[in-house]
Design a protein around this motif. Structure first.
Motif, PDB file in Angstrom:
ATOM      1  N   TYR A   1      66.467  79.829  46.658  1.00 27.41           N
ATOM      2  CA  TYR A   1      66.276  80.729  45.628  1.00 27.41           C
ATOM      3  C   TYR A   1      64.796  81.264  45.444  1.00 27.41           C
ATOM      4  O   TYR A   1      64.707  82.185  45.073  1.00 27.41           O
ATOM      5  CB  TYR A   1      67.099  80.649  44.345  1.00 27.41           C
ATOM      6  CG  TYR A   1      68.733  80.424  44.837  1.00 27.41           C
ATOM      7  CD1 TYR A   1      69.501  81.603  45.018  1.00 27.41           C
ATOM      8  CD2 TYR A   1      69.282  79.400  44.606  1.00 27.41           C
ATOM      9  CE1 TYR A   1      70.760  81.424  45.196  1.00 27.41           C
ATOM     10  CE2 TYR A   1      70.567  79.018  44.685  1.00 27.41           C
ATOM     11  CZ  TYR A   1      71.262  79.934  45.243  1.00 27.41           C
ATOM     12  OH  TYR A   1      72.589  79.776  45.344  1.00 27.41           O
ATOM     13  N   PHE A   2      64.237  80.345  45.619  1.00 36.84           N
ATOM     14  CA  PHE A   2      62.739  80.269  45.120  1.00 36.84           C
ATOM     15  C   PHE A   2      61.606  80.129  46.074  1.00 36.84           C
ATOM     16  O   PHE A   2      60.416  80.218  45.834  1.00 36.84           O
ATOM     17  CB  PHE A   2      62.564  79.278  43.808  1.00 36.84           C
ATOM     18  CG  PHE A   2      63.775  79.794  42.813  1.00 36.84           C
ATOM     19  CD1 PHE A   2      63.352  80.555  41.782  1.00 36.84           C
ATOM     20  CD2 PHE A   2      64.682  78.720  42.791  1.00 36.84           C
ATOM     21  CE1 PHE A   2      64.283  80.843  40.806  1.00 36.84           C
ATOM     22  CE2 PHE A   2      65.528  79.107  41.893  1.00 36.84           C
ATOM     23  CZ  PHE A   2      65.599  79.960  40.777  1.00 36.84           C
TER      24      PHE A   2
ATOM     25  N   CYS B   1      65.176  91.148  44.110  1.00 37.62           N
ATOM     26  CA  CYS B   1      64.959  89.654  43.574  1.00 37.62           C
ATOM     27  C   CYS B   1      64.943  90.005  42.031  1.00 37.62           C
ATOM     28  O   CYS B   1      65.001  91.149  41.594  1.00 37.62           O
ATOM     29  CB  CYS B   1      63.105  89.308  43.703  1.00 37.62           C
ATOM     30  SG  CYS B   1      63.031  88.723  45.421  1.00 37.62           S
TER      31      CYS B   1
ATOM     32  N   ALA C   1      61.473  76.366  39.391  1.00 41.06           N
ATOM     33  CA  ALA C   1      62.922  76.516  39.118  1.00 41.06           C
ATOM     34  C   ALA C   1      63.324  75.202  38.416  1.00 41.06           C
ATOM     35  O   ALA C   1      64.200  74.689  38.610  1.00 41.06           O
ATOM     36  CB  ALA C   1      63.327  76.069  40.874  1.00 41.06           C
TER      37      ALA C   1
ATOM     38  N   TYR D   1      63.050  84.906  41.909  1.00 39.74           N
ATOM     39  CA  TYR D   1      64.420  84.388  42.353  1.00 39.74           C
ATOM     40  C   TYR D   1      64.931  85.541  43.297  1.00 39.74           C
ATOM     41  O   TYR D   1      65.062  86.745  43.101  1.00 39.74           O
ATOM     42  CB  TYR D   1      65.482  84.544  41.120  1.00 39.74           C
ATOM     43  CG  TYR D   1      66.998  84.275  41.206  1.00 39.74           C
ATOM     44  CD1 TYR D   1      67.281  83.250  41.628  1.00 39.74           C
ATOM     45  CD2 TYR D   1      67.875  85.484  41.429  1.00 39.74           C
ATOM     46  CE1 TYR D   1      68.772  83.190  42.054  1.00 39.74           C
ATOM     47  CE2 TYR D   1      68.972  85.452  41.942  1.00 39.74           C
ATOM     48  CZ  TYR D   1      69.610  84.161  42.055  1.00 39.74           C
ATOM     49  OH  TYR D   1      70.850  84.134  42.423  1.00 39.74           O
TER      50      TYR D   1
ATOM     51  N   PHE E   1      59.938  80.283  37.877  1.00 40.11           N
ATOM     52  CA  PHE E   1      60.630  80.419  39.009  1.00 40.11           C
ATOM     53  C   PHE E   1      59.717  79.584  40.267  1.00 40.11           C
ATOM     54  O   PHE E   1      60.420  79.265  41.053  1.00 40.11           O
ATOM     55  CB  PHE E   1      60.719  81.816  39.346  1.00 40.11           C
ATOM     56  CG  PHE E   1      61.967  82.538  38.707  1.00 40.11           C
ATOM     57  CD1 PHE E   1      62.762  81.810  38.225  1.00 40.11           C
ATOM     58  CD2 PHE E   1      62.048  83.673  38.722  1.00 40.11           C
ATOM     59  CE1 PHE E   1      63.734  82.506  37.373  1.00 40.11           C
ATOM     60  CE2 PHE E   1      62.790  84.561  38.080  1.00 40.11           C
ATOM     61  CZ  PHE E   1      63.908  83.978  37.125  1.00 40.11           C
TER      62      PHE E   1
END
Ligand code: WT7
Length: 621
Positions: free
Chosen positions: A460-461, A437, A37, A468, A34
């Protein structure tokens, strides 16, 4: 720290994946994290999802119904396709696409009503490795154009017109408008449905009827790598431009297939009805792929819950002996309005499991659905997930997990949620509220935003490095149950449809007589959230009623009917910070009737405006 899969998670996912058909087994279960990503799953594997949805069932289920189609008009005959027939239909459609020059990796857009050809068409794309992008028919031609440009689609498939209740949607005409001077579109394929008059452009527009006749009955499934793209699906974010989430092949298949089976406790010969449109992720994952991967019978309904009467859902359940009904809280609330006497007239003996998706389900709707539809004997699963997550992540397992209204309940096996506090730190206490998350990757996570990986990372990251971030808030109870409390970003959920407030504001601001605007979610008895727009006009405006109508028309034109504002308040100014930032938080409190919680407004640039806005506030009648 990058959080990697635990041994249990790795074992679990490899075991799940083994129940699918692979042409070549994966070399690495999962790579990436993550932070970067760059998550990938089943790396080195090869397969075709349609072989898993169709070919592998042919031996045992060739004569079994794969798809039951219930038309908009109850007087039109319902139809069905067996697995054998669906296989042939998909092969023919795939050959049609190949004959029109569509190749692996090309993008094909679908802008259609809900008829079998839509499901057959997306499966046909998957058969040959074309990337499908379904755009909901409720989006305007302008929205459609934006999505076609963004995805660089080569072909668009539509209907002459679509039936929706007592209305006809002129889909082909809308496509014509959308693609004026759009070079990338080489072919428009028209499936006949309403038989209305349409214009056809020579050399570009073709009838499906005419082309399918020449298509061969068998089409080999192309070999796809695990991480080859399967589809793009657009959804709204907190900035104006919709994002095209890209899902890939193997991971999507594995989680969607498995979660369908587990959450709904699917058994052979169950009849599964998901009422969503294929234009949304729910229609992809739990009307199409989830059921077909499990060899189930899936019901597709062309119409709307209230046509011709608000008994339609219950009639369809009895007519097709539906065992599983998966729908949205907004649909339940819209039917609740007509009284429980209506579902009470139907025994619906076939029903075994109920499902809810798309937004938090309020207690009243939950109890009504459970009591009058499920007759208090069907478990009701509240399934939490997102376009980005590909499949359900938090949900009860029907008949296994204890039920509690308002709670999505527990994460599915392999899924690891986390709640974050305001300092951005994970809350380890069991009982907690925070931002939701996911801590570790799961197979059906979207891999990127098509053409904009940077935005994917940003969205998102970055808020919580190494996690996430879902954009939702949640509460966790002592028994580990999660209650989803709603979005914590500038996204609103109107009838289960996601809209960015910025998207609506941008549309409103296109009006020549609007200086600026602010849009917030309005608590709405049926839609969950409605749209409340504050607009600041120029001095030219004398007739505010006329202005309001023009704004509504404009939003419908730019985005589509789903984004039509419920309330518009004309104001002289918007509350702003000294640096000029619009304080939407204050407007949200006003709209939610939480005036006592507005907080200190004295540091605003224009504190007096708050009082005025409160005094002239509008309400739903
Ligand atoms: C957003 C995702 C999931 C497919 C349909 C919508 C909200 C979704 C629930 C639920 C509370 C829910 C969340 C989420 N949401 N399901 N069971 N309880 N909220 O997909 O358009 O990508 O929207 O819908 O806010 O983030 P979507």
């Amino acid at each position: 720290m990058p959080t990697l899969l635990s041994n249990e998670q790795s074992d679990y996912w490899s075991q799940v994946a083994q129940s699918f058909v692979w042409r070549k087994k994966w070399e690495k279960l999962q790579t990436g994290d993550f932070h970067k990503a760059n998550v990938e799953w089943f790396v080195g594997g090869e397969l075709n999802i349609t072989e898993n949805c169709l070919d592998r069932h042919l031996e045992d289920r060739r004569q079994k119904k794969a798809l039951i189609f219930e038309p908009n008009n109850p007087n039109e005959l319902a139809s069905f396709l067996t697995y054998g027939e669906l296989h042939i239909s998909v092969c023919c459609f795939a050959n049609l696409l190949l004959n029109r020059g569509i190749k692996k990796g090309d993008v094909v857009c679908f802008y259609m009503g809900m008829t079998p050809e839509l499901m057959i068409g997306i499966l046909a794309c998957a058969r040959i490795g074309a990337i499908f992008s379904v755009v909901f028919g409720g989006f305007s031609p302008l929205s459609l154009r934006g999505r076609l440009e963004d995805s660089n689609a080569k072909m668009i498939i539509t209907h002459d017109g679509g039936f929706r209740g007592d209305k006809i949607v002129p889909l082909k005409q809308m496509v014509d408008e959308a693609i004026v001077d759009l070079e990338s579109i080489k072919t428009v394929l028209v499936v006949k449905r309403t038989l209305q008059e349409i214009s056809m452009k020579q050399g570009r527009d073709y009838y499906y009827d005419a082309l399918i006749k020449d298509a061969e009955l068998y089409c080999p499934a192309v070999t796809m790598k695990s991480e080859d793209p399967l589809f793009i699906l657009y959804t709204s974010g907190s900035t104006g431009k919709p994002k095209g989430l890209l899902h890939t092949t193997a991971g999507y298949m594995v989680h969607v297939g498995k979660s369908f089976k587990d959450v709904f406790q699917y058994k052979e010969n169950d009849i599964f009805w998901c009422t969503a449109d294929i234009g949304w992720i729910t229609g992809h994952s739990y009307m199409t792929f989830g059921p077909l991967l499990n060899g189930a019978t899936t019901v597709m309904f062309e119409g709307i819950p209230t046509y011709p009467t608000p008994a339609r859902f219950w009639e369809v359940v009895e007519k097709h002996q539906v065992t599983h009904l998966y729908t949205a809280p907004t649909a339940i609330r819209s039917l609740e309005k007509f009284g429980h006497e209506i579902p009470e007239k139907f025994k619906m003996k076939s029903l075994k499991v109920l499902g809810s998706v798309g937004e938090p389900i309020n207690d009243e709707a939950w109890l009504w659905y459970h009591k009058y539809v499920g007759k208090e004997r069907c478990p009701l699963v509240d399934t939490w997930w997102q376009t980005e997550t590909g499949g359900i992540l938090i949900s009860a397992l029907a008949g296994i997990t204890e039920l509690k209204p308002g709670y999505a309940s527990l994460p599915l096996e392999g899924i690891e949620p986390a709640l974050m506090n305001e300092q951005g730190v994970e809350i380890k206490d069991l009982v907690a509220s925070g931002n939701l998350c996911l801590k570790t990757p799961w197979p059906s996570l979207a891999r990127t935003i098509y053409g904009d990986h940077e935005r994917f990372i940003q969205t998102y990251f970055t808020t919580y490095p190494g996690y996430y971030f879902t954009g939702d808030g949640a509460r966790r109870e002592a028994n580990g149950f999660y209650r989803i409390t709603g979005r914590v970003d500038d996204v609103i959920n109107v009838s289960g449809h996601r809209l960015g407030t910025a998207e609506v504001e941008e549309a409103i601001n296109e009006h020549v007589d609007i200086v600026e605007s602010a849009v917030v979610g309005l608590p709405h008895p049926v839609k969950g959230q409605g749209i409340y727009a504050f607009v600041v006009p120029t001095n030219n405006v004398v007739d505010s009623e006329k202005l309001e109508k023009e704004i509504r028309d404009l939003v419908v034109k730019i985005i589509g009917p789903i984004a039509r504002p419920d309330l518009i308040q004309v104001v002289d100014g918007l509350p702003k910070t000294r640096s000029g930032k619009i304080m939407r938080r204050i407007l949200r409190k006003i709209v939610e009737n939480e005036i006592e919680n507005i907080g200190d407004t004295s540091t605003l640039l224009n504190p007096e405006i708050v009082e005025i806005i409160i005094k002239t506030k509008k309400s739903l009648s």
